[in-house]
Design a protein around this motif. Structure first.
Motif, PDB file in Angstrom:
ATOM      1  N   ASN A 260       7.076  39.778   1.849  1.00 33.60           N
ATOM      2  CA  ASN A 260       7.146  38.909   3.101  1.00 33.60           C
ATOM      3  C   ASN A 260       8.072  37.579   2.416  1.00 33.60           C
ATOM      4  O   ASN A 260       9.011  37.082   3.000  1.00 33.60           O
TER       5      ASN A 260
ATOM      6  N   LEU B 150      11.694  38.966   2.148  1.00 30.88           N
ATOM      7  CA  LEU B 150      12.174  39.100   3.711  1.00 30.88           C
ATOM      8  C   LEU B 150      12.449  37.800   4.373  1.00 30.88           C
ATOM      9  O   LEU B 150      13.395  37.622   4.824  1.00 30.88           O
ATOM     10  N   SER B 151      11.775  36.880   3.905  1.00 27.56           N
ATOM     11  CA  SER B 151      12.030  35.678   4.572  1.00 27.56           C
ATOM     12  C   SER B 151      13.045  34.612   3.557  1.00 27.56           C
ATOM     13  O   SER B 151      13.444  33.541   4.160  1.00 27.56           O
TER      14      SER B 151
ATOM     15  N   GLU C  16      20.045  38.069   1.047  1.00 18.81           N
ATOM     16  CA  GLU C  16      19.681  39.574   1.453  1.00 18.81           C
ATOM     17  C   GLU C  16      18.945  39.954   0.098  1.00 18.81           C
ATOM     18  O   GLU C  16      19.191  39.599  -0.990  1.00 18.81           O
TER      19      GLU C  16
ATOM     20  N   ARG D  36      13.163  47.631   7.154  1.00 16.40           N
ATOM     21  CA  ARG D  36      13.461  46.575   6.491  1.00 16.40           C
ATOM     22  C   ARG D  36      14.144  45.621   7.369  1.00 16.40           C
ATOM     23  O   ARG D  36      13.785  44.281   7.381  1.00 16.40           O
ATOM     24  N   ARG D  37      15.213  46.146   8.199  1.00 12.80           N
ATOM     25  CA  ARG D  37      16.051  45.139   9.067  1.00 12.80           C
ATOM     26  C   ARG D  37      14.919  44.544   9.943  1.00 12.80           C
ATOM     27  O   ARG D  37      15.146  43.330  10.286  1.00 12.80           O
TER      28      ARG D  37
ATOM     29  N   ASP E 220      11.992  44.154  10.093  1.00 13.21           N
ATOM     30  CA  ASP E 220      10.842  42.987   9.287  1.00 13.21           C
ATOM     31  C   ASP E 220      11.503  42.121   8.687  1.00 13.21           C
ATOM     32  O   ASP E 220      11.188  40.691   8.695  1.00 13.21           O
ATOM     33  N   ARG E 221      12.613  41.893   8.348  1.00 11.70           N
ATOM     34  CA  ARG E 221      13.415  40.853   7.864  1.00 11.70           C
ATOM     35  C   ARG E 221      13.796  39.774   9.139  1.00 11.70           C
ATOM     36  O   ARG E 221      13.738  38.561   8.807  1.00 11.70           O
TER      37      ARG E 221
ATOM     38  N   GLN F 146      10.712  38.252   9.422  1.00  4.48           N
ATOM     39  CA  GLN F 146      10.302  37.520   8.419  1.00  4.48           C
ATOM     40  C   GLN F 146       8.915  37.815   7.885  1.00  4.48           C
ATOM     41  O   GLN F 146       8.269  37.098   7.175  1.00  4.48           O
TER      42      GLN F 146
END
Length: 360
Positions: free
Chosen positions: A164, A167-168, A172, A241-242, A244-245, A248
């Motif tokens: 997390n 991702l936040s 990138e 991933r996209r 979740d990014r 965040q």
């Protein structure tokens, strides 16, 4: 006898409390606010985690002390005594100290010595609670049967927290670093999910053998928050991933699991049942689990806070009979002795008043 010679030093309202001569049943009786639940909370610290109140460590220290507290107890296992201790130091009140026979140990290692579970009035609304509350409930049950469950949960939580964070971040994240973190989530998370699923399967099998009364019989459903297979979970994390990014945070995995509960006789979700039915199902789960824990080789403790006061005589009698047939050492609290008449002569008893205890 599993635990004896329990000592509380500057723990909440207990400045210096000692309990010796314990038995299979142990009763703590006293007025509201006397410190009965505080003793159960202290004992609950002999398991990994934050105890039955989920309180911060500094909040457990007595107000008149130096900001530290200590709890110890002698565990009888395989005919030998083991001294367990936990607490804090004045200079680091937020850091937990754990010792086994005087040697430093980790909080996770406590699960190797003792299987411990509790039932409190705050848990009566478990079925109306958040999924996080039900996950903690399931994990405590699983930990009492399998000491490795705590390590799986800790590793999963740490890895998801790190993912997390990546991702936040504004930049990138490095795909190779995410690959490594997701592999950790998949491995530990798969083991965590498997432990939960095994527990619920075993509980259902035990519950099906029990009579439908006097405690309402529940049916349990493991609701997975994502793939439980290691490879499938790792693939799902990569593919999402996209998404979740953008959120965040990690939206798939065992941290999204839930426990579904239905009252078998009515085929009705537990959340829609009456308060009394919910309480009965919670006790049924606890009793089934207590019988399952008899298959482990670690001493077991069951902490029941004010559980007898709200049961009629028939259900109280059934509860005590089932507990007596089980292998766990039982600790119970109450404001008066009357609900425990059936245990007269069978239980060790202490009167608790203003943070002190007197054995009766």
């Amino acid at each position: 006898m599993a635990l004896d010679r329990i000592r509380l030093g500057w723990f909440r309202n207990h400045r210096a409390t000692a309990l010796e001569g314990t038995g299979k049943f142990n009763l703590l009786v006293g007025e509201n606010g006397a410190g009965k639940t505080n003793i159960l909370e202290a004992i609950s610290l002999f398991a990994p985690g934050r105890g039955l109140r989920r309180a911060a460590l500094p909040d457990m220290a007595g107000q008149a002390g130096d900001g530290a507290f200590a709890v110890s107890g002698d565990l009888l296992r395989d005919g030998a005594g083991v001294r367990l201790g936990t607490g804090t130091a004045p200079d680091k009140p937020g850091r937990r100290i754990v010792r086994v026979n005087g040697a430093d140990a980790s909080a996770l290692s406590l699960s190797e010595w003792l299987g411990l579970f509790w039932l409190t009035p705050a848990m009566d609304r478990l079925f109306m609670d958040s999924p996080g509350g039900r996950r903690r409930f399931v994990d405590r049950l699983a930990l009492a049967l399998d000491p490795a469950h705590a390590a799986h949960a800790a590793r999963t939580e740490a890895a998801i927290r790190e993912r997390n964070r990546l991702l936040s971040a504004p930049q990138e994240p490095d795909a190779r670093w995410l690959d490594a973190i997701e592999a950790q989530i998949a491995e530990a998370g798969g083991a965590l999910a498997s432990g939960r699923a095994r527990l619920i399967e075993a509980l259902n099998a035990k519950l099906e053998t029990l009579p439908p009364s006097p405690f309402a019989r529940p049916a349990l459903i493991y609701q997975a928050g994502g793939p439980t297979d290691v490879d499938a979970l790792a693939q799902a994390l990569r593919e999402q991933r996209r998404r979740d990014r953008a959120a965040q945070r990690t939206l798939t995995g065992p941290h999204r699991d839930d426990l579904g509960v239905t009252m078998a006789a009515k085929n009705q979700p537990a959340a829609e049942c009456s308060t009394g039915e919910q309480k009965a199902m919670l006790i049924a789960i606890t009793l089934a689990h207590a019988e399952l824990s008899g298959d482990t080789d670690r001493p077991r403790l069951l902490l029941l806070d004010e559980v007898a006061a709200h049961l009629d005589p028939i259900r109280r009698g059934a509860l005590f009979e089932r507990l007596e047939a089980g292998a766990a050492q039982v600790w119970m609290t109450g404001t008066e002795l009357a609900p425990f008449d059936a245990l007269k002569g069978k239980a060790a008893q202490w009167h608790v008043a203003e943070g002190s205890v007197r054995k009766e």
